[in-house]
Design a protein around this motif. Sequence first.
Motif, PDB file in Angstrom:
ATOM      1  N   ALA A   1       0.821  -1.212   0.000  1.00  0.00           N
ATOM      2  CA  ALA A   1       0.000   0.000   0.000  1.00  0.00           C
ATOM      3  C   ALA A   1       0.855   1.264   0.000  1.00  0.00           C
ATOM      4  O   ALA A   1       0.427   2.306  -0.506  1.00  0.00           O
ATOM      5  CB  ALA A   1      -0.937  -0.004   1.202  1.00  0.00           C
ATOM      6  N   PHE A   2       2.062   1.186   0.555  1.00  0.00           N
ATOM      7  CA  PHE A   2       2.946   2.351   0.575  1.00  0.00           C
ATOM      8  C   PHE A   2       3.386   2.761  -0.837  1.00  0.00           C
ATOM      9  O   PHE A   2       3.738   3.922  -1.063  1.00  0.00           O
ATOM     10  CB  PHE A   2       4.190   2.063   1.423  1.00  0.00           C
TER      11      PHE A   2
ATOM     12  N   PHE B   1      -5.561   3.544   0.804  1.00  0.00           N
ATOM     13  CA  PHE B   1      -4.164   3.114   0.876  1.00  0.00           C
ATOM     14  C   PHE B   1      -3.586   3.383   2.271  1.00  0.00           C
ATOM     15  O   PHE B   1      -2.827   2.571   2.813  1.00  0.00           O
ATOM     16  CB  PHE B   1      -3.324   3.835  -0.179  1.00  0.00           C
ATOM     17  N   TYR B   2      -3.962   4.511   2.833  1.00  0.00           N
ATOM     18  CA  TYR B   2      -3.477   4.878   4.170  1.00  0.00           C
ATOM     19  C   TYR B   2      -3.972   3.871   5.206  1.00  0.00           C
ATOM     20  O   TYR B   2      -3.218   3.438   6.086  1.00  0.00           O
ATOM     21  CB  TYR B   2      -3.946   6.292   4.516  1.00  0.00           C
ATOM     22  N   ILE B   3      -5.240   3.482   5.091  1.00  0.00           N
ATOM     23  CA  ILE B   3      -5.804   2.522   6.053  1.00  0.00           C
ATOM     24  C   ILE B   3      -5.124   1.167   5.916  1.00  0.00           C
ATOM     25  O   ILE B   3      -4.733   0.540   6.908  1.00  0.00           O
ATOM     26  CB  ILE B   3      -7.321   2.376   5.832  1.00  0.00           C
ATOM     27  N   VAL B   4      -4.954   0.711   4.677  1.00  0.00           N
ATOM     28  CA  VAL B   4      -4.344  -0.600   4.446  1.00  0.00           C
ATOM     29  C   VAL B   4      -2.895  -0.627   4.930  1.00  0.00           C
ATOM     30  O   VAL B   4      -2.417  -1.642   5.445  1.00  0.00           O
ATOM     31  CB  VAL B   4      -4.425  -0.969   2.952  1.00  0.00           C
TER      32      VAL B   4
ATOM     33  N   TYR C   1     -11.468  -4.048   7.059  1.00  0.00           N
ATOM     34  CA  TYR C   1     -10.056  -3.931   6.686  1.00  0.00           C
ATOM     35  C   TYR C   1      -9.691  -4.965   5.625  1.00  0.00           C
ATOM     36  O   TYR C   1      -9.015  -4.647   4.629  1.00  0.00           O
ATOM     37  CB  TYR C   1      -9.163  -4.110   7.907  1.00  0.00           C
ATOM     38  N   TRP C   2     -10.158  -6.224   5.801  1.00  0.00           N
ATOM     39  CA  TRP C   2      -9.778  -7.292   4.870  1.00  0.00           C
ATOM     40  C   TRP C   2     -10.436  -7.085   3.510  1.00  0.00           C
ATOM     41  O   TRP C   2      -9.861  -7.448   2.474  1.00  0.00           O
ATOM     42  CB  TRP C   2     -10.124  -8.656   5.466  1.00  0.00           C
ATOM     43  N   ASP C   3     -11.620  -6.496   3.499  1.00  0.00           N
ATOM     44  CA  ASP C   3     -12.242  -6.123   2.223  1.00  0.00           C
ATOM     45  C   ASP C   3     -11.386  -5.087   1.500  1.00  0.00           C
ATOM     46  O   ASP C   3     -11.204  -5.154   0.287  1.00  0.00           O
ATOM     47  CB  ASP C   3     -13.632  -5.519   2.470  1.00  0.00           C
TER      48      ASP C   3
ATOM     49  N   THR D   1      -7.567  -3.366  -2.783  1.00  0.00           N
ATOM     50  CA  THR D   1      -6.317  -2.750  -3.239  1.00  0.00           C
ATOM     51  C   THR D   1      -5.385  -3.772  -3.882  1.00  0.00           C
ATOM     52  O   THR D   1      -4.555  -3.418  -4.726  1.00  0.00           O
ATOM     53  CB  THR D   1      -5.598  -2.039  -2.078  1.00  0.00           C
ATOM     54  N   ASP D   2      -5.542  -5.048  -3.519  1.00  0.00           N
ATOM     55  CA  ASP D   2      -4.733  -6.095  -4.151  1.00  0.00           C
ATOM     56  C   ASP D   2      -5.080  -6.284  -5.621  1.00  0.00           C
ATOM     57  O   ASP D   2      -4.290  -6.864  -6.381  1.00  0.00           O
ATOM     58  CB  ASP D   2      -4.921  -7.427  -3.414  1.00  0.00           C
ATOM     59  N   THR D   3      -6.256  -5.823  -6.038  1.00  0.00           N
ATOM     60  CA  THR D   3      -6.648  -5.977  -7.442  1.00  0.00           C
ATOM     61  C   THR D   3      -6.037  -4.907  -8.333  1.00  0.00           C
ATOM     62  O   THR D   3      -6.096  -5.026  -9.563  1.00  0.00           O
ATOM     63  CB  THR D   3      -8.182  -5.907  -7.599  1.00  0.00           C
TER      64      THR D   3
END
Length: 311
Positions: free
Chosen positions: A156-157, A175-178, A260-262, A267-269
């Motif tokens: 995410a960084f 991104f900040y949350i992840v 969070y996991w959602d 973001t992984d996509t």
Amino acid sequence: MAENEWNGLPAQSMEWLQEQLGAAAELASIKPLTGGTSSTLFELDVREKDEIRSYVLRLFHKADWLEKEPDLARHEADSLQFAEQAGLPVPHLIAYDETGEASEVPAVLMTKLSGSVVLQPSNDENWLEGLAASLAHLHKTKPEGFPYEYFSYNNAFLLEKPTWSKVQNDWMRAFYIVAGSRPEAPECFIHRDFHPANVLWENGRVSAIVDWVNACRGPAGIDVGHCRVNLAQLYGTSVANDFLAAYERHAGSSFTYDPYWDLVSLTDTLDGSPVVYPGWKAFGMTGLSNELMRHRLDDYLLSLLDRFDDF
């Protein structure tokens, strides 16, 4: 059968295949399977003592993926064996070649199970219930002894503001949350790529779960989130929410939802501007466009951020 009739299967792979099936097995037909994007899949019909048996051969051909994860064939082989021992509806492993030294590229040979992918169900509610029940049952499998651990695909960084989006600042918040601290979650056996195109149906019921290359120990929310982001792209946020509600009913007290996991799964996509997954078209899902994917991912993102406001 002449060499040019084997539908693109390399000669060395053919030789390895024959060795695994045995001299008495006669290859009756080989045809490419649709829907695969990260590996090449073939369906094999093999005649053994006047009986035709069907198999699936997976060849890992993507050099960039193999560079990151050189053990892909062994990983899927281990996953299939672990899942089968747990009583899950998965293909039976026949053989694998981890390095590709014998089969030209890393390969996995497994049985072909009956059923087909359903992306346009006649009964949406029953279909979602079947998906959710299958995943909840999968997550009851204890992960002890399984060597593969969950990791996120994107850092995410390092994610940049998505210029394709109409809510770019909201993505930056995501991104900040992840990138922050991860919530604690119990480990279970997870598929890691659970979505409708990896589930087979027969007579209105789930008959098998396929594509076990990424299975690992990890939080159930990753599987739930991965399926939800696929559903959001295919059908919209409301269907993704209906799936979550169905999963929570089937999982009961063993699952505690955390958005969070959602968000991690979403973001992984990200890998450039969102496009329609080719596998969906191969399975007959028409009417999707890249513009619609961008719109639906924006909409889904905002729904997740609303959930954080409620926490």
